[in-house]
Design a protein around this motif. Structure first.
Motif, PDB file in Angstrom:
ATOM      1  N   TRP A  48     -37.459 -31.841  13.541  1.00  0.00           N
ATOM      2  CA  TRP A  48     -36.759 -30.714  14.148  1.00  0.00           C
ATOM      3  C   TRP A  48     -35.432 -31.157  14.775  1.00  0.00           C
ATOM      4  CZ3 TRP A  48     -37.361 -25.624  13.739  1.00  0.00           C
ATOM      5  CH2 TRP A  48     -36.670 -24.805  14.616  1.00  0.00           C
ATOM      6  N   ASP A  49     -35.506 -32.219  15.624  1.00  0.00           N
ATOM      7  CA  ASP A  49     -34.317 -32.677  16.350  1.00  0.00           C
ATOM      8  C   ASP A  49     -33.296 -33.362  15.452  1.00  0.00           C
ATOM      9  OD1 ASP A  49     -35.141 -31.710  18.711  1.00  0.00           O
ATOM     10  OD2 ASP A  49     -35.454 -33.633  19.712  1.00  0.00           O
ATOM     11  N   LYS A  50     -33.775 -34.091  14.451  1.00  0.00           N
ATOM     12  CA  LYS A  50     -32.875 -34.945  13.676  1.00  0.00           C
ATOM     13  C   LYS A  50     -32.560 -34.399  12.278  1.00  0.00           C
ATOM     14  CE  LYS A  50     -32.233 -38.098  16.725  1.00  0.00           C
ATOM     15  NZ  LYS A  50     -30.906 -38.199  17.325  1.00  0.00           N
ATOM     16  N   VAL A  51     -33.272 -33.368  11.845  1.00  0.00           N
ATOM     17  CA  VAL A  51     -32.998 -32.801  10.530  1.00  0.00           C
ATOM     18  C   VAL A  51     -32.672 -31.302  10.643  1.00  0.00           C
ATOM     19  CG1 VAL A  51     -33.895 -32.376   8.204  1.00  0.00           C
ATOM     20  CG2 VAL A  51     -34.503 -34.489   9.388  1.00  0.00           C
ATOM     21  N   TRP A  52     -33.605 -30.543  11.114  1.00  0.00           N
ATOM     22  CA  TRP A  52     -33.453 -29.089  11.104  1.00  0.00           C
ATOM     23  C   TRP A  52     -32.275 -28.624  11.968  1.00  0.00           C
ATOM     24  CZ3 TRP A  52     -35.608 -25.763   7.855  1.00  0.00           C
ATOM     25  CH2 TRP A  52     -35.450 -24.401   8.111  1.00  0.00           C
ATOM     26  N   VAL A  53     -32.248 -29.058  13.219  1.00  0.00           N
ATOM     27  CA  VAL A  53     -31.184 -28.588  14.128  1.00  0.00           C
ATOM     28  C   VAL A  53     -29.803 -29.064  13.671  1.00  0.00           C
ATOM     29  CG1 VAL A  53     -30.311 -28.716  16.515  1.00  0.00           C
ATOM     30  CG2 VAL A  53     -32.739 -28.305  16.094  1.00  0.00           C
ATOM     31  N   PRO A  54     -29.591 -30.368  13.405  1.00  0.00           N
ATOM     32  CA  PRO A  54     -28.245 -30.794  12.988  1.00  0.00           C
ATOM     33  C   PRO A  54     -27.794 -30.175  11.667  1.00  0.00           C
ATOM     34  CG  PRO A  54     -29.609 -32.694  13.521  1.00  0.00           C
ATOM     35  CD  PRO A  54     -30.505 -31.512  13.502  1.00  0.00           C
ATOM     36  N   VAL A  55     -28.680 -30.077  10.703  1.00  0.00           N
ATOM     37  CA  VAL A  55     -28.269 -29.601   9.377  1.00  0.00           C
ATOM     38  C   VAL A  55     -28.229 -28.079   9.329  1.00  0.00           C
ATOM     39  CG1 VAL A  55     -28.856 -29.571   6.918  1.00  0.00           C
ATOM     40  CG2 VAL A  55     -29.141 -31.678   8.235  1.00  0.00           C
ATOM     41  N   MET A  56     -29.317 -27.430   9.693  1.00  0.00           N
ATOM     42  CA  MET A  56     -29.426 -25.987   9.502  1.00  0.00           C
ATOM     43  C   MET A  56     -28.694 -25.185  10.576  1.00  0.00           C
ATOM     44  SD  MET A  56     -31.031 -26.021   6.725  1.00  0.00           S
ATOM     45  CE  MET A  56     -31.397 -24.303   6.425  1.00  0.00           C
TER      46      MET A  56
ATOM     47  N   GLN B 258     -26.435 -26.692  13.190  1.00  0.00           N
ATOM     48  CA  GLN B 258     -25.099 -27.186  13.571  1.00  0.00           C
ATOM     49  C   GLN B 258     -24.234 -27.519  12.354  1.00  0.00           C
ATOM     50  OE1 GLN B 258     -26.369 -30.441  16.074  1.00  0.00           O
ATOM     51  NE2 GLN B 258     -26.807 -29.127  17.828  1.00  0.00           N
ATOM     52  N   HIS B 259     -24.811 -27.447  11.181  1.00  0.00           N
ATOM     53  CA  HIS B 259     -24.091 -27.717   9.916  1.00  0.00           C
ATOM     54  C   HIS B 259     -23.403 -29.080   9.900  1.00  0.00           C
ATOM     55  CE1 HIS B 259     -25.120 -23.638   9.032  1.00  0.00           C
ATOM     56  NE2 HIS B 259     -24.426 -23.173  10.058  1.00  0.00           N
ATOM     57  N   GLN B 260     -24.059 -30.061  10.461  1.00  0.00           N
ATOM     58  CA  GLN B 260     -23.529 -31.439  10.398  1.00  0.00           C
ATOM     59  C   GLN B 260     -24.091 -32.069   9.111  1.00  0.00           C
ATOM     60  OE1 GLN B 260     -23.473 -33.738  14.157  1.00  0.00           O
ATOM     61  NE2 GLN B 260     -24.458 -31.974  15.095  1.00  0.00           N
ATOM     62  N   TRP B 261     -23.341 -31.873   8.035  1.00  0.00           N
ATOM     63  CA  TRP B 261     -23.861 -32.196   6.711  1.00  0.00           C
ATOM     64  C   TRP B 261     -24.110 -33.693   6.495  1.00  0.00           C
ATOM     65  CZ3 TRP B 261     -25.657 -27.856   5.355  1.00  0.00           C
ATOM     66  CH2 TRP B 261     -24.964 -26.673   5.632  1.00  0.00           C
ATOM     67  N   HIS B 262     -23.421 -34.548   7.270  1.00  0.00           N
ATOM     68  CA  HIS B 262     -23.616 -35.993   7.062  1.00  0.00           C
ATOM     69  C   HIS B 262     -25.050 -36.431   7.394  1.00  0.00           C
ATOM     70  CE1 HIS B 262     -22.321 -35.657  11.295  1.00  0.00           C
ATOM     71  NE2 HIS B 262     -23.090 -36.714  11.512  1.00  0.00           N
ATOM     72  N   TYR B 263     -25.765 -35.590   8.123  1.00  0.00           N
ATOM     73  CA  TYR B 263     -27.175 -35.912   8.402  1.00  0.00           C
ATOM     74  C   TYR B 263     -28.013 -35.894   7.117  1.00  0.00           C
ATOM     75  CZ  TYR B 263     -27.234 -36.156  13.508  1.00  0.00           C
ATOM     76  OH  TYR B 263     -27.064 -36.558  14.803  1.00  0.00           O
ATOM     77  N   LEU B 264     -27.460 -35.274   6.064  1.00  0.00           N
ATOM     78  CA  LEU B 264     -28.208 -35.212   4.799  1.00  0.00           C
ATOM     79  C   LEU B 264     -28.336 -36.591   4.141  1.00  0.00           C
ATOM     80  CD1 LEU B 264     -26.839 -31.877   3.308  1.00  0.00           C
ATOM     81  CD2 LEU B 264     -29.178 -32.350   4.089  1.00  0.00           C
ATOM     82  N   ILE B 265     -27.442 -37.536   4.502  1.00  0.00           N
ATOM     83  CA  ILE B 265     -27.511 -38.886   3.903  1.00  0.00           C
ATOM     84  C   ILE B 265     -28.806 -39.592   4.338  1.00  0.00           C
ATOM     85  CG2 ILE B 265     -26.375 -41.140   3.699  1.00  0.00           C
ATOM     86  CD1 ILE B 265     -23.690 -39.584   4.191  1.00  0.00           C
ATOM     87  N   PRO B 266     -29.065 -39.724   5.674  1.00  0.00           N
ATOM     88  CA  PRO B 266     -30.363 -40.327   6.048  1.00  0.00           C
ATOM     89  C   PRO B 266     -31.560 -39.504   5.592  1.00  0.00           C
ATOM     90  CG  PRO B 266     -29.187 -39.555   8.004  1.00  0.00           C
ATOM     91  CD  PRO B 266     -28.238 -39.482   6.870  1.00  0.00           C
TER      92      PRO B 266
END
Lengths: 286, 211
Positions: B57-65, B67-75
């Motif tokens: 939730w904290d490291k995938v869902w919230v940043p990506v979905m 906050q749209h911080q797409w670079h989180y998609l790399i990890p």
């Protein structure tokens, strides 16, 4: 005269005694202080006193980082010292940042923090902040070196850390006087390696009795400035803060149980030596 | 502090679980097995949800979905690759994620491990000796350290001076193991003592509430 069979010799009987008898005697020894209460004098060691002196030296408004890195399986040993130090820090007027990097620890830690804070009249987000848990303690400790907000954008309760009043001027280890980690596992190593060696933050440890002997070398090399080992360390700390708690209450039980174990060890060793001599004699006769 | 009936109910459950676990000392039995499995179930459920909320939730869902911080998609992609370990044919894909993980671990952790475990320890063992009890204690520790190291020197037979130092070394090691054993006993007894104190307090609370 016919020699007695091996199995009937006293040392053989002693060495093959049903272990449930040992459990029973230990149970009686543990129950003894409940029936006949007594107190045990506790000497204060330098490594425990140095942690106490450090907290006593804190000024109101100083920041302290407490890492409650254990779970209920080591609660018996580590809870008393955590409570004593948290209470002392609050009484000194220090602001406390708290994490819990053991996966089963956060709820247990939260219960303790809320209780002590209530008793000391301290307010969440003003006098203390509980950041909670994040997996992979090594990475979390490293990340906190740049900013606590990196691994913990929100605290344990979901409040954004940026909106917490006491965290406005607290960003990383440079803003805290020291880290005191209460560890029931190898998180203690990580605080030494990443917290102290990489970021230079002074570290003190409260560890379980099992772990204690592994961490004395770090005391010698001054990589940690204090060490509180197990229930005995907690009892020492409670003496220093003059507030009797679970650590002091547990010492009579430790005393009676250790005495029984020592007696067992002496008896068993006598039986072992006697058995070895008898076997050597028997081998020589043949 | 007044103990409520609700607290007592939870304490009763805890007391039952404690006694059921201790019943293993007499022998394996259904009560022990039930509580053991209950514990495994509760901890697994707790940890799973904790990991979901603190990791996914904290490291995938919230940043990506959110906050749209797409670079989180790399990890995230690297994490997904790890799951290919379960596939016999596509298992090799997980090596990319492992390569990153091992590379970062090696780069960050090995130098720090050397610094804390070797260099700073050597520095701590070689420093000025003061003419007091602290100095004497330090000197004894240094002597024990050198003798212990000599015990692990296998390029010569342990005779003569090396025999003496290695003998002192093994005694030093035994003293260390003895201290470790004593502290281990203290730790294990502490667990037992905490449960005994809990049971005593529970019985006192129960008796106080009933009578």
């Amino acid at each position: 005269m016919e020699a007695r069979p091996e199995a009937t010799r006293w040392y053989d009987r002693l060495l093959s005694v049903d272990r449930r008898w040992i459990y029973l005697i230990l149970a009686i020894a543990v129950l003894l202080p409940t029936v006949i209460p007594f107190s045990v004098p506790t000497g204060i060691s330098n490594e425990v006193r140095s942690v106490y002196n450090f907290i006593e030296g804190l000024e109101p408004g100083d920041n302290l980082f407490l890492a409650i890195d254990y779970d209920p399986s080591t609660l018996a040993e580590l809870h008393p010292m955590t409570e004593a130090i948290l209470r002392q820090a609050f009484q000194r007027g220090a602001r406390v940042v708290i994490t819990s990097l053991s996966q089963f620890g956060p709820a247990m830690a939260e219960e303790l923090i809320a209780r002590v804070a209530q008793e000391e009249g301290k307010q969440r987000n003003i006098d203390y902040t509980f950041l909670g848990y994040k997996p992979y303690p090594g990475i979390t400790i490293l990340a906190m070196g740049s900013d606590f907000r990196v691994p913990f954008p929100t605290d344990y309760y979901g409040t954004p850390v940026d909106s917490i009043p006491m965290m406005q001027d607290i960003h990383n280890y440079r803003n805290v006087k020291a880290v005191i980690s209460f560890a029931g596992g190898n998180v203690a190593d990580m605080w030494i390696q990443y917290g102290n060696a990489k970021y230079g933050v002074p570290v003190a440890l409260g560890v379980t009795g099992v772990m204690a002997s592994d961490y004395y070398p770090y005391l010698q090399s001054r990589q940690i400035f204090g060490l509180i080992p197990g229930m005995k360390g907690a009892a020492e700390y409670e003496m220093l803060v003059e507030r009797r708690g679970q650590g002091s209450r547990g010492m009579p039980y430790q005393m009676s149980t250790h005495l029984v174990i020592l007696v067992f060890m002496v008896i068993t060793n006598i039986a072992y030596v006697a058995q070895r001599r008898a076997r050597r004699r028997a081998a020589g006769a043949r | 502090m007044e103990v409520t009936w609700g607290t007592l109910a939870w304490q009763t459950l805890a007391a039952f679980a404690t006694l059921a676990i201790f019943s293993f000392l007499i022998g394996d039995n259904p009560l022990y097995k039930f509580v053991e499995r209950l514990w495994v179930g509760v901890t697994t459920g707790y940890w799973t949800m904790l990991l979901f909320w603190t990791s996914f939730w904290d490291k995938v869902w919230v940043p990506v979905m959110q906050q749209h911080q797409w670079h989180y998609l790399i990890p995230v992609a690297l994490g997904v690759l790890m799951w290919f370990r379960l596939s016999p044919r596509r298992g090799w894909l997980s090596r990319y994620a492992l390569a990153f993980y091992i590379g970062i671990s090696t780069g960050v952790f090995i130098p720090l491990a050397f610094k804390t475990g070797v260099f700073l320890q050597v520095e701590g063992a070689i420093r000025p000796v003061t003419a007091d009890m602290v100095g004497l204690n330090f000197l004894l520790a240094l002597l024990g350290l050198i003798c212990s190291l000599s015990y692990f020197f296998f390029s010569r037979h342990h005779t003569g001076l090396l025999g003496v130092t290695s003998r002192i070394g093994i005694i030093t090691l035994m003293v260390g193991f003895g201290a470790g054993f004593g502290l281990t006993v203290m730790g294990r007894v502490a667990l037992l003592v905490q449960r005994v104190i809990f049971l005593r307090d529970y019985v006192t609370n129960l008796a106080g509430k009933i009578f």
